[in-house]
Design a protein around this motif. Structure first.
Motif, PDB file in Angstrom:
ATOM      1  N   LEU A 176       0.918  -1.248  -0.044  1.00 48.48           N
ATOM      2  CA  LEU A 176       0.011   0.055   0.166  1.00 48.48           C
ATOM      3  C   LEU A 176       0.712   1.192  -0.081  1.00 48.48           C
ATOM      4  O   LEU A 176       1.988   1.332   0.776  1.00 48.48           O
ATOM      5  CB  LEU A 176      -0.884   0.087   1.271  1.00 48.48           C
ATOM      6  N   SER A 177       0.489   2.280  -0.896  1.00 40.74           N
ATOM      7  CA  SER A 177       1.109   3.456  -0.550  1.00 40.74           C
ATOM      8  C   SER A 177       0.750   4.240   0.666  1.00 40.74           C
ATOM      9  O   SER A 177      -0.290   3.963   1.358  1.00 40.74           O
ATOM     10  CB  SER A 177       0.398   4.383  -1.898  1.00 40.74           C
ATOM     11  N   ASN A 178       1.503   5.555   0.802  1.00 39.05           N
ATOM     12  CA  ASN A 178       1.283   6.230   2.006  1.00 39.05           C
ATOM     13  C   ASN A 178      -0.411   6.722   2.230  1.00 39.05           C
ATOM     14  O   ASN A 178      -0.936   6.704   3.064  1.00 39.05           O
ATOM     15  CB  ASN A 178       2.026   7.548   2.206  1.00 39.05           C
ATOM     16  N   GLY A 179      -0.859   7.079   0.917  1.00 39.69           N
ATOM     17  CA  GLY A 179      -2.284   7.614   0.697  1.00 39.69           C
ATOM     18  C   GLY A 179      -3.168   6.558   1.205  1.00 39.69           C
ATOM     19  O   GLY A 179      -4.280   6.824   1.718  1.00 39.69           O
ATOM     20  N   GLU A 180      -3.079   5.286   0.543  1.00 37.60           N
ATOM     21  CA  GLU A 180      -3.711   4.113   0.800  1.00 37.60           C
ATOM     22  C   GLU A 180      -3.813   3.857   2.402  1.00 37.60           C
ATOM     23  O   GLU A 180      -4.822   3.540   2.915  1.00 37.60           O
ATOM     24  CB  GLU A 180      -3.351   3.075   0.117  1.00 37.60           C
ATOM     25  N   ILE A 181      -2.730   3.641   3.059  1.00 32.49           N
ATOM     26  CA  ILE A 181      -2.360   3.576   4.221  1.00 32.49           C
ATOM     27  C   ILE A 181      -3.321   4.634   4.950  1.00 32.49           C
ATOM     28  O   ILE A 181      -3.912   4.309   6.039  1.00 32.49           O
ATOM     29  CB  ILE A 181      -0.844   3.596   4.816  1.00 32.49           C
ATOM     30  N   ALA A 182      -3.048   5.864   4.705  1.00 31.29           N
ATOM     31  CA  ALA A 182      -3.928   6.804   5.285  1.00 31.29           C
ATOM     32  C   ALA A 182      -5.287   6.711   5.523  1.00 31.29           C
ATOM     33  O   ALA A 182      -6.042   6.965   6.697  1.00 31.29           O
ATOM     34  CB  ALA A 182      -3.336   8.308   4.841  1.00 31.29           C
ATOM     35  N   ARG A 183      -5.718   6.335   4.337  1.00 32.13           N
ATOM     36  CA  ARG A 183      -7.449   6.162   4.172  1.00 32.13           C
ATOM     37  C   ARG A 183      -7.642   4.764   5.054  1.00 32.13           C
ATOM     38  O   ARG A 183      -8.863   4.916   5.623  1.00 32.13           O
ATOM     39  CB  ARG A 183      -7.796   5.815   2.758  1.00 32.13           C
ATOM     40  N   ARG A 184      -6.865   3.844   4.881  1.00 34.33           N
ATOM     41  CA  ARG A 184      -7.345   2.624   5.712  1.00 34.33           C
ATOM     42  C   ARG A 184      -7.059   2.725   7.242  1.00 34.33           C
ATOM     43  O   ARG A 184      -7.755   2.312   8.139  1.00 34.33           O
ATOM     44  CB  ARG A 184      -6.141   1.563   5.479  1.00 34.33           C
ATOM     45  N   LEU A 185      -6.390   3.605   7.548  1.00 35.92           N
ATOM     46  CA  LEU A 185      -5.992   3.970   9.164  1.00 35.92           C
ATOM     47  C   LEU A 185      -6.738   5.113   9.516  1.00 35.92           C
ATOM     48  O   LEU A 185      -6.570   5.396  10.929  1.00 35.92           O
ATOM     49  CB  LEU A 185      -4.308   3.871   9.676  1.00 35.92           C
ATOM     50  N   VAL A 186      -7.140   5.967   8.743  1.00 38.67           N
ATOM     51  CA  VAL A 186      -8.118   7.192   8.974  1.00 38.67           C
ATOM     52  C   VAL A 186      -6.966   8.081   9.515  1.00 38.67           C
ATOM     53  O   VAL A 186      -6.990   8.625  10.825  1.00 38.67           O
ATOM     54  CB  VAL A 186      -9.243   6.942   9.956  1.00 38.67           C
ATOM     55  N   LEU A 187      -5.807   8.276   8.974  1.00 38.00           N
ATOM     56  CA  LEU A 187      -4.819   9.304   9.456  1.00 38.00           C
ATOM     57  C   LEU A 187      -4.483  10.055   8.198  1.00 38.00           C
ATOM     58  O   LEU A 187      -4.898  10.123   7.298  1.00 38.00           O
ATOM     59  CB  LEU A 187      -3.357   8.482   9.579  1.00 38.00           C
ATOM     60  N   SER A 188      -3.656  11.258   8.353  1.00 39.72           N
ATOM     61  CA  SER A 188      -3.435  12.101   7.461  1.00 39.72           C
ATOM     62  C   SER A 188      -2.174  11.595   6.801  1.00 39.72           C
ATOM     63  O   SER A 188      -1.558  10.605   7.283  1.00 39.72           O
ATOM     64  CB  SER A 188      -2.870  13.385   8.015  1.00 39.72           C
ATOM     65  N   GLU A 189      -1.748  11.669   5.367  1.00 42.99           N
ATOM     66  CA  GLU A 189      -0.796  11.124   4.761  1.00 42.99           C
ATOM     67  C   GLU A 189       0.621  11.776   5.344  1.00 42.99           C
ATOM     68  O   GLU A 189       1.609  10.918   5.569  1.00 42.99           O
ATOM     69  CB  GLU A 189      -0.857  11.493   3.144  1.00 42.99           C
TER      70      GLU A 189
END
Length: 228
Positions: A176-189
């Motif tokens: 997963l990219s940073n953006g995808e991880i951010a969406r998965r964990l509900v965090l900012s990129e």
């Protein structure tokens, strides 16, 4: 800034094709070519190179050993070139070892020109090129080379990480990219980027490629992309 590239492949026709694509770019220049790893190391001693496009299977000295020597700093001339592996995948049993040796990433030789150029620029800037689908297929293929879960030592390296950092590492290892991880964990990129940076620092890793390799070696991720 012009990215100085070296092409290392025992097939002259492939080198010619890559040279035509790269030299057509305003920010790239092919400054050297080599037909095998030994010749590449010789030329690196006298040529300033930013990125080495490295084949794996070559006579005399293969791409894995050449990559190891370059990344360890024992070989090469001015500067510290980064290595990008180009593999045919179906034939190259050593691509996984090349990543462990310090390569900044890998691509298939039939990669579209646009993706190749983007990868070179990314590696030059210090990022790692980890194509999710290719990473999963490659690591699945070489899963048999890794010790079984019962044979692996306890992953003490991962004890340095917080629970959140382990969670981020797991998702990085799944491609997963940073953006995808951010969406998965509900965090900012930006927060994810900070976590990734701390993971690399704590585990003394060069980049995301080595993080993926470590995650598989420690059993954090199993072949097929599942978490341990």
């Amino acid at each position: 800034m012009t990215v100085r590239v070296m092409l290392v492949d025992d097939q002259a026709l492939l080198r010619t094709g890559f040279r035509m694509v790269l030299d057509a770019q305003p920010d790239m220049e092919v400054v050297a070519e080599a037909g095998d790893g030994a010749e590449a190391l010789e030329k690196l001693r006298a040529t300033a190179v930013d990125v080495v496009l490295m084949d794996v299977r070559m006579p005399r000295l293969d791409g894995v050993e050449a990559t190891r020597r370059i990344c360890e700093g024992g070989e090469g001339g001015p500067g510290s070139p980064r290595v990008l592996i180009l593999t045919t995948f179906d034939l190259d049993e050593y691509a996984f070892s090349a990543l462990r040796a310090g390569a900044g990433g890998f691509l298939l030789k039939d990669v579209p020109p646009g993706e190749l150029l983007a990868a070179i620029r990314a590696v030059h800037s210090g990022d790692a090129v980890v194509a999710p689908s290719t990473t999963r297929r490659l690591l699945d293929r070489f899963a048999s080379l890794l010790p079984a879960a019962s044979e692996r030592p306890a992953p003490k390296e991962l004890e340095r990480l917080t629970d959140r950092e382990r969670e981020v590492l797991l998702l990085v290892a799944q491609g997963l990219s940073n953006g995808e991880i951010a969406r998965r964990l509900v965090l900012s990129e930006a927060t994810v980027k900070t976590h990734v940076g701390r993971i690399l620092t704590k585990l003394e890793l060069r980049d995301r490629v080595q993080a993926v390799v470590l995650a598989y070696e420690t059993g954090l991720v199993r072949a097929g992309g599942g978490g341990a």
